[in-house]
Design a protein around this motif. Structure first.
Motif, PDB file in Angstrom:
ATOM      1  N   GLN A  23       0.816  -1.211   0.000  1.00 27.92           N
ATOM      2  CA  GLN A  23       0.000   0.000   0.000  1.00 27.92           C
ATOM      3  C   GLN A  23       0.851   1.264   0.000  1.00 27.92           C
ATOM      4  O   GLN A  23       0.328   2.377   0.002  1.00 27.92           O
ATOM      5  CB  GLN A  23      -0.903   0.014   1.236  1.00 27.92           C
ATOM      6  CG  GLN A  23      -1.888  -1.141   1.277  1.00 27.92           C
ATOM      7  CD  GLN A  23      -2.471  -1.327   2.661  1.00 27.92           C
ATOM      8  OE1 GLN A  23      -2.120  -0.621   3.587  1.00 27.92           O
ATOM      9  NE2 GLN A  23      -3.352  -2.300   2.806  1.00 27.92           N
ATOM     10  N   ARG A 195      -6.617   4.158   5.524  1.00 29.08           N
ATOM     11  CA  ARG A 195      -6.527   3.485   4.222  1.00 29.08           C
ATOM     12  C   ARG A 195      -7.776   3.726   3.375  1.00 29.08           C
ATOM     13  O   ARG A 195      -7.713   3.738   2.145  1.00 29.08           O
ATOM     14  CB  ARG A 195      -6.317   1.982   4.425  1.00 29.08           C
ATOM     15  CG  ARG A 195      -4.942   1.616   4.950  1.00 29.08           C
ATOM     16  CD  ARG A 195      -4.680   0.125   4.839  1.00 29.08           C
ATOM     17  NE  ARG A 195      -5.571  -0.667   5.679  1.00 29.08           N
ATOM     18  CZ  ARG A 195      -5.314  -0.981   6.952  1.00 29.08           C
ATOM     19  NH1 ARG A 195      -4.194  -0.540   7.528  1.00 29.08           N
ATOM     20  NH2 ARG A 195      -6.151  -1.719   7.644  1.00 29.08           N
ATOM     21  N   GLY A 223       0.603   4.365   5.270  1.00 24.54           N
ATOM     22  CA  GLY A 223      -0.668   4.980   4.900  1.00 24.54           C
ATOM     23  C   GLY A 223      -1.090   6.104   5.819  1.00 24.54           C
ATOM     24  O   GLY A 223      -2.181   6.659   5.662  1.00 24.54           O
TER      25      GLY A 223
END
Length: 401
Positions: A23, A195, A223
């Motif tokens: 991510q 997120r 994140g």
């Protein structure tokens, strides 16, 4: 089986790191963790509800995280004392169409009884005056608390020391262990909210004891970009006034004038007086009139006899008027989390206050007559609670001489 679980636990951190790395390309969300002293907004003008309202507007959040478990939040169930959550942050979010993210965790009731011997969410029929499950009141430190108090880790060093120091006897270590687990899960739910809003802003309104541990857990999350609340600056007096609301003023007046705070203090009468004056400016409502009598009596501006007469007049005129805010969670009870008589309407409260002052003046017969009128129309449970609190907290504490 135990070896299998051990293998899973050893693998989990690396898998979590891999998931975070995947991510890493996403734009991090700005996360602002505002540490609060639950309900202290009601006693400190430097931490007042309208200031929180104005700060949330300044932060322009895409989501607001609050300290309640998702299951309880879905039922509309909040902790009694988290005033800043259910009475400021949640209504603010709903007025402005902002997503709400409940982030807390608590053990099931069965586990609470196993670990502590009681359910932590079930107050006794008569709450104790103070202590565990007692009525909330604040001391001097809270009355001067600053909105950004929790940004400074040094001010919370006692909490950090407690969290990192096991109890001398392991069997007494459950509160600390639950705290660590609870805060960890809070952080993970905040990370999930971040997120869900890449590049956005997430404001977390949480008890200050959790703030720095949450930030320590999140600081390496790709994140998340952590920002201290104080870096946004303090809303000025004009901005705060623009975000003030009648229900905030009612809460300030109720907590300080009708709750245990009025008896144990301290009370910032300037702060409370401004709230009452603002309510009066909106009209001579029954609740505003009652607040004025109580305020003037506590400050010694009127005599007891005058207060009794004015309370009687309010009771005669109030009809079925209710207070704009009470903080009551269980409407089947007569109390709230800060006031033994917090669920009375304005008429009954005026009768109760007239009875209190009559009793203090030595007129037990009139006091009992007024008290009986106050109980009319209440449920049997509410009547018993009212009489129980009266006997314990008024009659015995202020025996006529």
């Amino acid at each position: 089986m135990s070896k299998w679980w051990l293998a899973v636990l050893l693998l989990l951190p690396s898998q979590a790191f891999a998931a975070q790395t995947a991510q890493a390309g996403a734009t991090p969300a700005t996360v602002i963790v505002l540490g609060v002293d639950h309900a202290a907004q009601l006693v400190s003008e430097r931490d007042q509800p309208a200031l929180l309202d104005a700060f949330l507007a300044r932060a322009k959040p895409d989501a607001i995280c609050i300290e309640r478990a998702p299951e309880a939040f879905a039922r509309g169930d909040f902790y009694e004392f988290t005033y800043e959550a259910q009475d400021v942050a949640v209504p603010f979010a709903r007025r402005h169409g902002i997503e709400l993210c409940p982030i807390d965790w608590e053990p099931p009731a069965e586990d609470q009884r196993l670990g502590f011997g009681i359910s932590l969410d079930a107050p006794p029929e008569l709450r104790p005056v103070k202590g565990f499950m007692g009525f909330l009141a604040f001391g001097q430190e809270a009355s001067t608390r600053d909105f950004f108090h929790a940004d400074d880790p040094a001010k919370l060093h006692k909490v950090a020391n407690w969290a990192t120091t096991p109890a001398a006897r392991a069997k007494n270590d459950l509160p600390r262990r639950l705290y660590l687990y609870r805060t960890y899960l809070q952080a993970q739910r905040i990370a999930a909210a971040a997120r869900a809003h890449p590049g956005g802003t997430v404001v977390v309104v949480v008890g200050e004891f959790h703030k720095h541990d949450i930030e320590a857990i999140l600081k390496d999350d790709p994140g998340v970009r952590l920002v201290q609340p104080s870096s946004l600056g303090r809303p000025d007096a004009k901005d705060i006034a623009a975000h003030d609301r009648s229900e905030y003023r009612t809460a300030i007046a109720s907590f300080n004038l009708l709750g245990l705070q009025s008896q144990t203090g301290p009370v910032d009468y300037g702060y409370v007086g401004r709230a009452v004056a603002a309510l009066e400016a909106d009209g001579a409502t029954p609740q505003a009139r009652l607040f004025r009598v109580r305020l003037d009596l506590l400050q010694g501006r009127i005599e007891r006899g005058d207060a009794i007469a004015r309370y009687r007049a309010i009771a005669a005129d109030a009809g079925d008027a209710r207070f704009a805010w009470t903080g009551v969670k269980d409407t089947a009870r007569v109390d709230s989390w800060f006031d033994p008589f917090g669920n009375l309407d304005v008429r009954r409260r005026a009768l109760l206050e007239a009875a209190r002052e009559s009793w203090a003046a030595g007129d037990a017969a009139v006091a009992n007559e007024l008290l009986e009128a106050c109980t009319e129309g209440l449920s049997p449970r509410q009547r018993e609670q009212l009489r129980g609190y009266w006997q314990r907290d008024v009659a015995v504490a202020n025996s006529p001489r």
